[in-house]
Design a protein around this motif. Structure first.
Motif, PDB file in Angstrom:
ATOM      1  N   UNK A  97      -0.366   7.942  -7.445  1.00  0.00           N
ATOM      2  CA  UNK A  97      -0.779   8.962  -6.482  1.00  0.00           C
ATOM      3  C   UNK A  97      -2.298   9.105  -6.363  1.00  0.00           C
ATOM      4  N   UNK A  98      -3.032   8.089  -6.895  1.00  0.00           N
ATOM      5  CA  UNK A  98      -4.466   7.978  -6.632  1.00  0.00           C
ATOM      6  C   UNK A  98      -4.663   7.168  -5.356  1.00  0.00           C
ATOM      7  N   UNK A  99      -5.684   7.512  -4.575  1.00  0.00           N
ATOM      8  CA  UNK A  99      -6.044   6.740  -3.392  1.00  0.00           C
ATOM      9  C   UNK A  99      -7.284   5.904  -3.694  1.00  0.00           C
ATOM     10  N   UNK A 141     -14.968   8.742   2.590  1.00  0.00           N
ATOM     11  CA  UNK A 141     -15.431  10.083   2.964  1.00  0.00           C
ATOM     12  C   UNK A 141     -14.280  10.905   3.554  1.00  0.00           C
ATOM     13  N   UNK A 142     -13.464  10.264   4.384  1.00  0.00           N
ATOM     14  CA  UNK A 142     -12.336  10.964   4.996  1.00  0.00           C
ATOM     15  C   UNK A 142     -11.340  11.413   3.936  1.00  0.00           C
ATOM     16  N   UNK A 143     -11.053  10.540   2.960  1.00  0.00           N
ATOM     17  CA  UNK A 143     -10.106  10.893   1.892  1.00  0.00           C
ATOM     18  C   UNK A 143     -10.634  12.041   1.053  1.00  0.00           C
ATOM     19  N   UNK A 144     -11.942  12.010   0.762  1.00  0.00           N
ATOM     20  CA  UNK A 144     -12.551  13.058  -0.052  1.00  0.00           C
ATOM     21  C   UNK A 144     -12.553  14.396   0.680  1.00  0.00           C
ATOM     22  N   UNK A 148      -6.839  16.530  -1.621  1.00  0.00           N
ATOM     23  CA  UNK A 148      -7.145  16.901  -3.004  1.00  0.00           C
ATOM     24  C   UNK A 148      -6.815  15.761  -3.959  1.00  0.00           C
ATOM     25  N   UNK A 149      -6.444  14.607  -3.416  1.00  0.00           N
ATOM     26  CA  UNK A 149      -6.054  13.475  -4.248  1.00  0.00           C
ATOM     27  C   UNK A 149      -7.266  12.895  -4.974  1.00  0.00           C
ATOM     28  N   UNK A 150      -7.023  12.337  -6.152  1.00  0.00           N
ATOM     29  CA  UNK A 150      -8.062  11.553  -6.807  1.00  0.00           C
ATOM     30  C   UNK A 150      -8.333  10.328  -5.949  1.00  0.00           C
ATOM     31  N   UNK A 233      -1.273  12.547   1.713  1.00  0.00           N
ATOM     32  CA  UNK A 233      -2.701  12.309   1.486  1.00  0.00           C
ATOM     33  C   UNK A 233      -3.212  11.167   2.366  1.00  0.00           C
ATOM     34  N   UNK A 234      -2.412  10.112   2.512  1.00  0.00           N
ATOM     35  CA  UNK A 234      -2.832   8.997   3.359  1.00  0.00           C
ATOM     36  C   UNK A 234      -2.885   9.440   4.819  1.00  0.00           C
ATOM     37  N   UNK A 235      -1.887  10.195   5.243  1.00  0.00           N
ATOM     38  CA  UNK A 235      -1.868  10.697   6.620  1.00  0.00           C
ATOM     39  C   UNK A 235      -3.090  11.571   6.896  1.00  0.00           C
ATOM     40  N   UNK A 236      -3.435  12.461   5.968  1.00  0.00           N
ATOM     41  CA  UNK A 236      -4.606  13.319   6.150  1.00  0.00           C
ATOM     42  C   UNK A 236      -5.888  12.486   6.190  1.00  0.00           C
ATOM     43  N   UNK A 237      -5.943  11.446   5.367  1.00  0.00           N
ATOM     44  CA  UNK A 237      -7.115  10.563   5.352  1.00  0.00           C
ATOM     45  C   UNK A 237      -7.271   9.847   6.680  1.00  0.00           C
TER      46      UNK A 237
END
Length: 284
Positions: A97-99, A141-144, A148-150, A233-237
């Motif tokens: 579950x880390x990106x 940057x988008x993922x961060x 809230x994922x690592x 998390x991937x969708x939000x990124x």
């Protein structure tokens, strides 16, 4: 238009309007599925989506129509591709579950067509940095910002042939090299995107520790469960990346074929010329 290659679960959750399907034929056969096109929110940006493994995940990593997928995007006018991958981790700190937004690839495949060219035209494509560096930074940057994922920017993705997972000896070897991730679909997707002068980067969701850990074993149930957990998390990124992507490209990907064609134009067979003309354009 922005291209997105990944799983249907992530695509289905994107806020797309005026959604329609477009069947695209290419000289390399049909893509994995008809291309789905929609307008992203109220931005006016069009997104073209392809489920990498087909609409029902019926295609093996080895037998995916990689060339048809990328060529179809090229025909539609896509210049930048975002992708997602499910991967195994080769490092303790990269837990499920880390990106990770990788910036390097080590190719261990051996049964895939990795170029659009040949058949009378030779193209020597530089590939030192296989992912667009601007897109790597943008995705991180988008993922961060959006999750809230690592997350980790950079890392080496070892692409194995599959569909079997690694042996324990292979997994331990990959880890000993200092590499980070192991998966099955980065190659030749990244190579073909570069040959098509497209920007390309991926957000990789960790699903397991591969088999280098003592007594560990990779199971499909584990992979699917963690892939599902990574979807939000991937969708939000991806959403944030599309929302904030600059209108113009500021990289060299759009000129990656400059100086690479090693065959005089007059020596290229007519049939080959017709097939590769949409890719090579003014380079021949």
């Amino acid at each position: 238009m922005i291209g997105f290659i990944g799983g249907s679960g992530i695509y289905d959750a994107l806020p797309l309007n005026d959604v329609r399907e477009k069947a695209v034929s290419t000289p390399y056969g049909d893509p994995s599925a008809p291309v789905t096109i929609g307008e992203f929110g109220d931005t006016g940006t069009e997104v073209a989506f392809l489920p990498r493994h087909g609409s029902d995940h019926q295609r093996s990593p080895t037998n995916l129509p990689y060339r048809a997928n990328i060529y179809a995007f090229k025909q539609l006018g896509v210049e930048r591709i975002l992708a997602s991958n499910a991967v195994g981790s080769l490092r303790d700190e990269l837990s499920p579950q880390t990106l990770v937004i990788p910036d390097q690839i080590f190719d261990r495949t051996n049964h895939r067509d990795a170029t659009f060219f040949g058949d009378g035209v030779v193209v020597h494509q530089p590939f030192a940095d296989p992912y667009c560096p601007h897109m790597v930074e943008h995705l991180h940057d988008a993922a961060t910002d959006a999750t809230d994922a690592d997350t980790q920017q950079g890392g080496t993705y070892v692409c194995i042939e599959g569909p079997q997972y690694s042996t324990r000896a292979e997994s331990e070897f990959y880890k000993a090299q200092g590499w980070d991730l192991v998966g099955m679909t980065a190659i030749p997707e990244a190579k073909l995107a570069r040959e098509a002068e497209m920007c390309y980067a991926t957000v990789a969701g960790v699903t397991d520790y591969d088999v280098w850990k003592a007594d560990s074993e990779v199971t499909l149930d584990e992979v699917l469960a963690n892939a599902a957990a990574n979807e939000d998390a991937i969708k939000a990124t991806v959403e944030r990346a599309i929302e904030t992507l600059p209108d113009e490209r500021d990289c060299d990907c759009g000129h990656s074929l400059d100086g690479t064609v090693n065959t005089p134009p007059e020596a290229i067979p007519e049939e080959t010329r017709d097939r590769v003309a949409p890719l090579l354009g003014d380079h021949i």
